[in-house]
Design an enzyme around this catalytic site. Structure first.
Site, PDB file in Angstrom:
ATOM      1  N   ARG A 163     -35.545  13.246 -13.542  1.00 14.62           N
ATOM      2  CA  ARG A 163     -35.918  11.962 -13.165  1.00 14.62           C
ATOM      3  C   ARG A 163     -35.356  11.068 -14.438  1.00 14.62           C
ATOM      4  O   ARG A 163     -35.299   9.919 -14.328  1.00 14.62           O
ATOM      5  CB  ARG A 163     -37.267  11.818 -12.954  1.00 14.62           C
ATOM      6  N   CYS A 219     -46.828   5.751 -18.519  1.00  9.29           N
ATOM      7  CA  CYS A 219     -45.402   5.484 -18.475  1.00  9.29           C
ATOM      8  C   CYS A 219     -45.140   4.668 -19.991  1.00  9.29           C
ATOM      9  O   CYS A 219     -46.071   3.789 -20.197  1.00  9.29           O
ATOM     10  CB  CYS A 219     -45.292   4.644 -17.498  1.00  9.29           C
ATOM     11  N   SER A 231     -52.197   8.663 -11.311  1.00  6.10           N
ATOM     12  CA  SER A 231     -53.526   8.915 -11.921  1.00  6.10           C
ATOM     13  C   SER A 231     -54.550   8.975 -11.274  1.00  6.10           C
ATOM     14  O   SER A 231     -55.724   9.541 -11.368  1.00  6.10           O
ATOM     15  CB  SER A 231     -53.503   7.784 -13.487  1.00  6.10           C
TER      16      SER A 231
HETATM   17  P1  IMP Z   1     -49.883   5.701 -12.093  1.00  9.60           P
HETATM   18  O1  IMP Z   1     -50.431   5.683 -10.459  1.00  9.60           O
HETATM   19  O2  IMP Z   1     -50.090   4.294 -12.593  1.00  9.60           O
HETATM   20  O3  IMP Z   1     -50.397   6.717 -12.666  1.00  9.60           O
HETATM   21  O4  IMP Z   1     -48.351   5.635 -11.871  1.00  9.60           O
HETATM   22  C1  IMP Z   1     -47.546   6.879 -11.150  1.00  9.60           C
HETATM   23  C2  IMP Z   1     -46.116   6.612 -11.259  1.00  9.60           C
HETATM   24  O5  IMP Z   1     -45.720   6.378 -12.324  1.00  9.60           O
HETATM   25  C3  IMP Z   1     -45.331   7.375 -10.548  1.00  9.60           C
HETATM   26  O6  IMP Z   1     -45.274   7.434  -9.055  1.00  9.60           O
HETATM   27  C4  IMP Z   1     -43.970   7.276 -11.239  1.00  9.60           C
HETATM   28  O7  IMP Z   1     -43.201   6.183 -10.552  1.00  9.60           O
HETATM   29  C5  IMP Z   1     -44.318   6.725 -12.507  1.00  9.60           C
HETATM   30  N1  IMP Z   1     -44.184   7.722 -13.436  1.00  9.60           N
HETATM   31  C6  IMP Z   1     -44.501   9.054 -13.612  1.00  9.60           C
HETATM   32  N2  IMP Z   1     -44.021   9.795 -14.643  1.00  9.60           N
HETATM   33  C7  IMP Z   1     -43.580   8.766 -15.545  1.00  9.60           C
HETATM   34  C8  IMP Z   1     -43.096   8.548 -16.637  1.00  9.60           C
HETATM   35  O8  IMP Z   1     -42.998   9.753 -17.554  1.00  9.60           O
HETATM   36  N3  IMP Z   1     -42.602   7.527 -17.250  1.00  9.60           N
HETATM   37  C9  IMP Z   1     -42.598   6.403 -16.455  1.00  9.60           C
HETATM   38  N4  IMP Z   1     -43.242   6.447 -15.267  1.00  9.60           N
HETATM   39  C10 IMP Z   1     -43.397   7.525 -14.727  1.00  9.60           C
END
Ligand code: IMP
Length: 524
Positions: free
Chosen positions: A438, A334, A391
């Site tokens: 989104r 993000c 991730s």
């Molecule tokens: P991670 O577990 O840190 O990879 O975060 C996953 C979360 O990132 C998702 O559930 C979303 O809320 C958020 N997310 C997904 N795609 C994007 C993006 O392109 N930009 C910002 N947040 C994102």
């Protein structure tokens, strides 16, 4: 200070202190004093161990009406959650939220697959047509890593079963152009629709076959049972199920008007929980969508978000949200905080929103920024009922997409933010309005990216990874001295569970340091 000679007094002397060691959660997160914190900035202090880790209950609400036995969710992203991830997350006690970056019919079909899934039965087996050749069967075996393919009249499920091509049938058959019908086994042991797993298991055992096709009264193939699956642990004591014994299923929709049609299709397919997926959840559109869902589909629960402040939470709770999703800018892929200058460090956001939502009995999901097991515990300790990951789960066997070898020679899978240019420009998602919904509206002349596209390393199957996370959270709660997630939240609120901030050097100390080299294996 007078030295006390009588050691037995230690516990009495402790009572002279006005509070426990460390900080109350509200002092920890007092942003007036030291700015807003996130997960790496603090630790939970240990309590006393009076029970085994296996007796720690992780049961928790994901929405007002639905509970999970493991507080873990997979994110609605097109590199994280489709039906395979959703099925396995539910089997393991969590929940997968099926993404909406695809035509509504495809998403509804994924919901159907989750709802129709019966533990052990393969509902979309690889099937060959009578015109397929031995070479085709060998190729399919090499690609999928297993053999034993049913052959049906049309080469699809729900068509008359003709035979099965097993690995042995093709192993030494060198006439590669021969049709599979020349080598397939036609003396079949089958079981009728409605056979239970236990009955099917018995048939497989007594027939000594590797595969058991399940057929309807016309002899059409409807599913398949595999001996190797039965050998694995196919009983899932934590599985997230609804009253009908079907797996609990969640999926995402956007706030766009046209997604009302999508939602109808998802509900027709058996959806239980809908996640209104928006990067900034406090909008007229989301409020209208939540109200619409509550009015028209009272049987499903709706999760609103994403949000990071009390004010945003209040708006969505007032609209009728049954759950909230917290996080703006904390996701690993993000760049929202960088380009929008809006967002909030995740620990501060989780505490602020979940303590407000708790007053209305609305459970919260700490979404994004979870890089390790400890972050899951911290999200829960700050008041979230569940934690959502992108991730961390994208590199597992159950996520969509194939593994590939990176330039550095590591096995990886693609992972991309849903607000990345890669998603916006993905023409393979034809028929989908969702892709970038989104983050962008269709009329935007310039679409400002809020995410990046990249890859994550192979983590194996979630059938091993999620149980590791569950066991790890249980051990962590044991260290903290609380026997359930409810006890954790109560202890945090009443000040019995204490915290400590971590300076930059404390963070270095808390990670592996000073070794010449090391290998970091997470579980065995
Ligand atoms: P991670 O577990 O840190 O990879 O975060 C996953 C979360 O990132 C998702 O559930 C979303 O809320 C958020 N997310 C997904 N795609 C994007 C993006 O392109 N930009 C910002 N947040 C994102």
């Amino acid at each position: 200070m007078v030295e006390i000679q009588d050691y037995t007094k230690a516990l009495d002397i402790l009572k002279e202190y006005s509070s426990g060691d460390g900080l109350h959660v509200d002092t920890l997160l007092d942003s007036d004093k030291h700015g807003a914190l996130t997960y790496n900035d603090f630790l939970v202090l240990p309590g006393s161990i009076t029970f085994p880790a296996s007796e720690v209950s992780l049961e928790t609400h994901v929405t007002r009406r639905f509970t999970l036995k493991a507080p873990l969710l997979s994110s609605p992203m097109d590199t994280v959650t489709e039906h395979n991830m959703a099925i396995h997350m539910a089997l393991l006690g969590g929940l997968g939220v099926i993404h909406n970056n695809c035509p509504a019919d495809d998403q509804a079909e994924m919901v159907r697959k989750v709802k129709r899934y019966e533990n052990g039965f393969i509902l979309d087996p690889a099937v060959l047509s009578p015109t397929a050749t031995v070479a085709d069967a060998k190729q399919l075996k090499a690609k999928l890593g297993f053999g034993g393919f049913p052959v049906t009249e049309k080469g699809t499920l729900h068509s008359k079963l003709l035979g099965i091509v097993t690995s042995r049938d093709i192993q030494f058959h060198n006439q590669l152009d021969d049709p599979v019908t020349a080598v397939m086994s036609t003396e079949l042991v089958t079981a009728p629709a409605g056979t239970t797993l236990a009955e099917a298991n018995e048939v497989l055992r007594s027939s000594k076959k590797g595969k058991l096709p399940i057929v309807d009264q016309d002899g059409s193939l409807i599913s398949l049972l595999s001996r190797s699956d039965l050998m694995k642990n196919i009983y899932y004591p934590l599985a997230s199920k609804v009253q009908s014994k079907q797996l609990l299923c969640a999926a995402a929709v956007s706030t766009h008007e046209v997604d009302k049609i999508r939602l109808q299709k998802l509900v027709d397919a058996g959806l239980d929980i809908v996640v209104v997926d928006s990067s900034q959840g406090h909008s007229l559109y989301q409020i209208a969508m939540i109200k619409y869902i509550k009015q028209n589909f009272p049987q499903i629960d709706v999760i609103g978000g994403n949000i990071v402040t009390r004010e945003q939470a209040a708006a969505l709770i007032a609209a009728g949200a049954d759950g909230l999703r917290i996080g703006m800018g904390s996701g690993s892929a993000c760049i929202t905080q960088e380009v929008m200058a809006a967002g909030r460090p995740q620990a501060a956001a989780v505490r602020s929103v979940s303590s407000f939502a708790a007053r209305f009995g609305v459970p919260c999901i700490a979404d994004g920024g979870v890089q390790n097991l400890g972050h899951i515990v911290k999200g829960l300790a700050l008041g979230a009922s569940t934690v959502m990951m992108g991730s961390l789960l994208a590199g597992t066997t159950e996520s969509p997409g194939d593994y590939f070898v990176s330039n550095e020679g590591q096995l990886v899978k693609a992972y991309r933010g849903m607000g990345s240019v890669a998603v916006m420009e993905d023409k393979t998602k034809s028929g989908s309005n969702a892709g970038a919904s989104r983050y962008f509206s269709e009329n935007d002349k310039i679409k400002v990216a809020q995410g990046v596209a990249g890859s994550v390393v192979d983590r194996g199957s979630i059938t091993q990874f999620v149980p590791y996370l569950v066991a790890g959270v249980q051990h962590s709660l044991q260290d903290i001295g609380v026997q359930s997630l409810d006890a954790l939240r109560d202890g945090v609120n009443n000040g019995q569970v204490r915290f400590e901030m971590r300076s930059a050097s404390a963070q270095t100390e808390g990670n592996v340091h000073g070794l010449h080299s090391h290998e970091k294996k997470l579980y065995a």
